[in-house]
Write an enzyme that holds these catalytic residues in place. Structure first.
Site, PDB file in Angstrom:
ATOM      1  N   ARG A   1     -48.075   5.183  39.001  1.00 49.42           N
ATOM      2  CA  ARG A   1     -48.030   4.478  37.707  1.00 49.42           C
ATOM      3  C   ARG A   1     -48.150   2.961  37.839  1.00 49.42           C
ATOM      4  O   ARG A   1     -47.554   2.203  37.066  1.00 49.42           O
ATOM      5  CB  ARG A   1     -46.743   4.787  36.925  1.00 49.42           C
ATOM      6  CG  ARG A   1     -46.572   6.179  36.310  1.00 49.42           C
ATOM      7  CD  ARG A   1     -47.678   6.583  35.387  1.00 49.42           C
ATOM      8  NE  ARG A   1     -48.706   7.245  36.180  1.00 49.42           N
ATOM      9  CZ  ARG A   1     -48.672   8.521  36.570  1.00 49.42           C
ATOM     10  NH1 ARG A   1     -47.699   9.280  36.204  1.00 49.42           N
ATOM     11  NH2 ARG A   1     -49.648   9.043  37.285  1.00 49.42           N
TER      12      ARG A   1
ATOM     13  N   SER B   1     -44.137   8.989  28.476  1.00 48.35           N
ATOM     14  CA  SER B   1     -42.880   8.830  29.220  1.00 48.35           C
ATOM     15  C   SER B   1     -42.424   7.377  29.116  1.00 48.35           C
ATOM     16  O   SER B   1     -43.214   6.468  29.378  1.00 48.35           O
ATOM     17  CB  SER B   1     -43.084   9.159  30.696  1.00 48.35           C
ATOM     18  OG  SER B   1     -43.494  10.497  30.803  1.00 48.35           O
TER      19      SER B   1
ATOM     20  N   GLU C   1     -42.046   2.412  31.589  1.00 50.26           N
ATOM     21  CA  GLU C   1     -43.467   2.626  31.906  1.00 50.26           C
ATOM     22  C   GLU C   1     -44.395   1.858  30.955  1.00 50.26           C
ATOM     23  O   GLU C   1     -45.362   1.253  31.412  1.00 50.26           O
ATOM     24  CB  GLU C   1     -43.761   4.131  31.867  1.00 50.26           C
ATOM     25  CG  GLU C   1     -45.164   4.467  32.323  1.00 50.26           C
ATOM     26  CD  GLU C   1     -45.426   5.964  32.363  1.00 50.26           C
ATOM     27  OE1 GLU C   1     -44.679   6.686  33.042  1.00 50.26           O
ATOM     28  OE2 GLU C   1     -46.394   6.388  31.719  1.00 50.26           O
TER      29      GLU C   1
HETATM   30  C1  LIG Z   1     -48.159  11.189  23.685  1.00 49.85           C
HETATM   31  C2  LIG Z   1     -48.477  10.369  24.912  1.00 49.85           C
HETATM   32  C3  LIG Z   1     -48.656  10.987  26.140  1.00 49.85           C
HETATM   33  C4  LIG Z   1     -48.956  10.231  27.284  1.00 49.85           C
HETATM   34  N1  LIG Z   1     -49.134  10.885  28.473  1.00 49.85           N
HETATM   35  C5  LIG Z   1     -49.419  10.168  29.588  1.00 49.85           C
HETATM   36  C6  LIG Z   1     -49.618  10.837  30.836  1.00 49.85           C
HETATM   37  O1  LIG Z   1     -49.550  12.051  30.937  1.00 49.85           O
HETATM   38  N2  LIG Z   1     -49.886  10.073  31.933  1.00 49.85           N
HETATM   39  C7  LIG Z   1     -49.995   8.714  31.847  1.00 49.85           C
HETATM   40  O2  LIG Z   1     -50.240   8.084  32.889  1.00 49.85           O
HETATM   41  N3  LIG Z   1     -49.835   8.061  30.685  1.00 49.85           N
HETATM   42  C8  LIG Z   1     -49.558   8.748  29.543  1.00 49.85           C
HETATM   43  N4  LIG Z   1     -49.369   8.106  28.358  1.00 49.85           N
HETATM   44  C9  LIG Z   1     -49.464   6.633  28.309  1.00 49.85           C
HETATM   45  C10 LIG Z   1     -50.852   6.104  27.852  1.00 49.85           C
HETATM   46  O3  LIG Z   1     -51.541   7.069  27.112  1.00 49.85           O
HETATM   47  C11 LIG Z   1     -51.726   5.694  29.025  1.00 49.85           C
HETATM   48  O4  LIG Z   1     -51.083   4.714  29.785  1.00 49.85           O
HETATM   49  C12 LIG Z   1     -53.082   5.137  28.544  1.00 49.85           C
HETATM   50  O5  LIG Z   1     -53.926   4.926  29.641  1.00 49.85           O
HETATM   51  C13 LIG Z   1     -52.969   3.834  27.760  1.00 49.85           C
HETATM   52  O6  LIG Z   1     -54.248   3.586  27.229  1.00 49.85           O
HETATM   53  P1  LIG Z   1     -54.451   2.673  25.961  1.00 49.85           P
HETATM   54  O7  LIG Z   1     -55.924   2.484  25.779  1.00 49.85           O
HETATM   55  O8  LIG Z   1     -53.740   3.253  24.796  1.00 49.85           O
HETATM   56  O9  LIG Z   1     -53.780   1.327  26.434  1.00 49.85           O
HETATM   57  P2  LIG Z   1     -52.937   0.273  25.560  1.00 49.85           P
HETATM   58  O10 LIG Z   1     -51.628   0.880  25.209  1.00 49.85           O
HETATM   59  O11 LIG Z   1     -53.755  -0.258  24.459  1.00 49.85           O
HETATM   60  O12 LIG Z   1     -52.695  -0.864  26.646  1.00 49.85           O
HETATM   61  C14 LIG Z   1     -51.817  -0.667  27.732  1.00 49.85           C
HETATM   62  C15 LIG Z   1     -51.846  -1.926  28.627  1.00 49.85           C
HETATM   63  O13 LIG Z   1     -53.115  -2.047  29.224  1.00 49.85           O
HETATM   64  C16 LIG Z   1     -53.743  -3.272  28.828  1.00 49.85           C
HETATM   65  N5  LIG Z   1     -55.162  -2.956  28.668  1.00 49.85           N
HETATM   66  C17 LIG Z   1     -55.689  -1.968  27.903  1.00 49.85           C
HETATM   67  N6  LIG Z   1     -57.026  -1.950  28.063  1.00 49.85           N
HETATM   68  C18 LIG Z   1     -57.337  -2.937  28.919  1.00 49.85           C
HETATM   69  C19 LIG Z   1     -58.558  -3.434  29.479  1.00 49.85           C
HETATM   70  N7  LIG Z   1     -59.740  -2.886  29.187  1.00 49.85           N
HETATM   71  N8  LIG Z   1     -58.504  -4.485  30.338  1.00 49.85           N
HETATM   72  C20 LIG Z   1     -57.310  -5.060  30.660  1.00 49.85           C
HETATM   73  N9  LIG Z   1     -56.136  -4.640  30.153  1.00 49.85           N
HETATM   74  C21 LIG Z   1     -56.154  -3.593  29.304  1.00 49.85           C
HETATM   75  C22 LIG Z   1     -53.038  -3.695  27.566  1.00 49.85           C
HETATM   76  O14 LIG Z   1     -53.093  -5.106  27.384  1.00 49.85           O
HETATM   77  C23 LIG Z   1     -51.635  -3.212  27.839  1.00 49.85           C
HETATM   78  O15 LIG Z   1     -50.971  -4.137  28.681  1.00 49.85           O
HETATM   79  C24 LIG Z   1     -49.071   8.826  27.189  1.00 49.85           C
HETATM   80  C25 LIG Z   1     -48.887   8.203  25.942  1.00 49.85           C
HETATM   81  C26 LIG Z   1     -48.589   8.967  24.824  1.00 49.85           C
HETATM   82  C27 LIG Z   1     -48.415   8.278  23.500  1.00 49.85           C
END
Ligand SMILES: Cc1cc2nc3c(=O)[nH]c(=O)nc-3n(C[C@H](O)[C@H](O)[C@H](O)COP(=O)(O)OP(=O)(O)OC[C@H]3O[C@@H](n4cnc5c(N)ncnc54)[C@H](O)[C@@H]3O)c2cc1C
Length: 346
Positions: free
Chosen positions: A166, A244, A338
């Site tokens: 992570r 998580s 996380e």
């Molecule tokens: C229901 C649910 C289930 C989930 N299950 C998992 C799982 O099984 N495993 C897991 O690892 N995670 C899980 N997650 C967490 C999440 O989905 C992941 O971490 C996902 O990759 C975040 O993507 P996002 O586009 O929504 O990022 P955001 O939430 O929009 O951003 C997260 C971070 O990344 C940065 N960021 C985003 N895009 C970029 C970019 N292109 N360049 C630089 N920085 C950037 C943002 O500034 C922020 O700091 C879950 C979340 C939810 C709500």
């Protein structure tokens, strides 16, 4: 590039559905726009928050006093060859789970166990997204970035991404690298990668280490995830979360020995052990559904902190602090959140 109405509330852009207004929110739909926008904001020393799908963010109720750059870039390029398999170059703004579906349909295997994870491709290297025994570090070929410190484009091979459980260099140096696109290198075939996670292997009726049809792996994973509230569903408050909320602690031998003998242990290649944050939380007295009504532990999964409809960021922070301090009192371990916290801290 398009400006959202001023004062856009970030609660409308995050899966926890909390977060106050952004001073400005712009939507960028091409890489050139994204680069121009971020370079321009950096030149003016304006605070920038990069926003993907908002599924790993807890934004404070005061919001963000700067510009939120919402990434909606698109582009999928696929090259296949019988010797190197499939090489997929994916723009940061592409939806992760749609990519997983496409790889299964086109018979490129390796991503199927990560079905149903919300968010965009560009965020996946950030915390080395993973589930059910797989993580993106296993499949990433390169991560193409814009380095906001040196103002140069920079492409990283996996060995230079600092991937660990992570985490990655992109998360450690949060805000420095703008991820523009990610290349995945996948094996050709309709069978999955070997299944490493016992619960998933049991669901599929196979032994750990065996392969199964990738489509069946996806369905099995989605079933397991839905039962834990880990697939987004507007109607289900158990999914109004950031997934998580705490990472599983990684412990050395002494720390592990200090835990009760029945504490879960998963050996890591470097000799350390991973234990279960959910187990620690439950043993410290916080059960599924615990909370004050607005913010609660999911009724399906101890690790997810959820918004029951009226929670504010402050309610979630309060609940997270209570859980973290309960675990610290019981076991002497400090749980690490996380999601990325913006404008708030535990
Ligand atoms: C229901 C649910 C289930 C989930 N299950 C998992 C799982 O099984 N495993 C897991 O690892 N995670 C899980 N997650 C967490 C999440 O989905 C992941 O971490 C996902 O990759 C975040 O993507 P996002 O586009 O929504 O990022 P955001 O939430 O929009 O951003 C997260 C971070 O990344 C940065 N960021 C985003 N895009 C970029 C970019 N292109 N360049 C630089 N920085 C950037 C943002 O500034 C922020 O700091 C879950 C979340 C939810 C709500």
């Amino acid at each position: 590039m398009a400006d959202a109405p001023s004062g856009a509330r970030l609660a409308n852009y995050t899966t926890l559905r909390v977060g106050g207004p952004a001073r400005r929110l712009v939507v960028v739909s091409s890489e050139a726009e994204l680069l121009d926008c971020v370079r321009d904001l950096d030149a003016k020393s304006e605070p920038v928050l990069i926003l993907g799908g908002g599924s790993n963010l807890l934004v404070a109720d005061v919001g963000f006093d700067g510009t939120v750059v919402k990434i909606e870039t698109s582009g999928v390029d696929v090259q296949t060859s019988s010797c190197s398999g499939a090489i997929l170059s994916i723009a940061a703004g592409e939806d992760w789970d749609s990519l997983v579906v496409r790889t299964i349909e086109e018979e490129y295997c390796g991503l199927e166990a990560m079905s149903g994870i919300p968010g965009l491709v560009g965020a996946t290297p950030m915390q080395n997204v993973g589930a059910y025994g797989a993580e993106v570090a296993d499949s990433i070929g390169t991560v193409r970035t814009y380095d906001r410190h040196t103002r140069q484009l920079r492409t990283f091979a996996p060995a230079d991404c600092g991937f660990s459980y992570r985490s990655s260099r992109f998360k450690i140096e949060l805000g420095r690298y703008l991820i523009l696109s990610v290349t995945f290198q996948l094996r050709l075939g309709s069978l999955s990668a070997p299944i490493r996670y016992p619960e998933l292997a049991r669901t599929l009726g196979i032994e750990v280490g065996r392969r199964a049809p990738a489509g069946e792996v996806r369905e099995a994973v989605l079933g397991l995830r839905r039962a834990k509230g880990m697939v987004l569903d507007d109607q289900d408050h158990d999914t109004w979360s950031a997934g998580s909320f705490f990472t599983n602690p990684i412990l050395d031998a002494n720390q592990m020995a200090a835990l009760p003998p029945d504490a879960p242990k998963f050996p890591l290649p470097d000799g350390r052990m991973k234990t279960s944050a959910a187990w620690l939380i439950e043993q410290a007295g916080f059960r599924k559904g615990y909370g004050d009504g607005a913010a609660q532990i999911s009724s399906k999964h101890t690790l997810a902190l959820t918004n029951r409809g009226s929670a504010r960021a402050a309610d979630l922070v309060r609940l997270a602090r209570e859980i973290r301090s309960g675990v610290q009192s019981a076991f002497g371990l400090i749980l690490v959140p996380e999601p990325v916290l913006v404008g708030c801290q535990l």
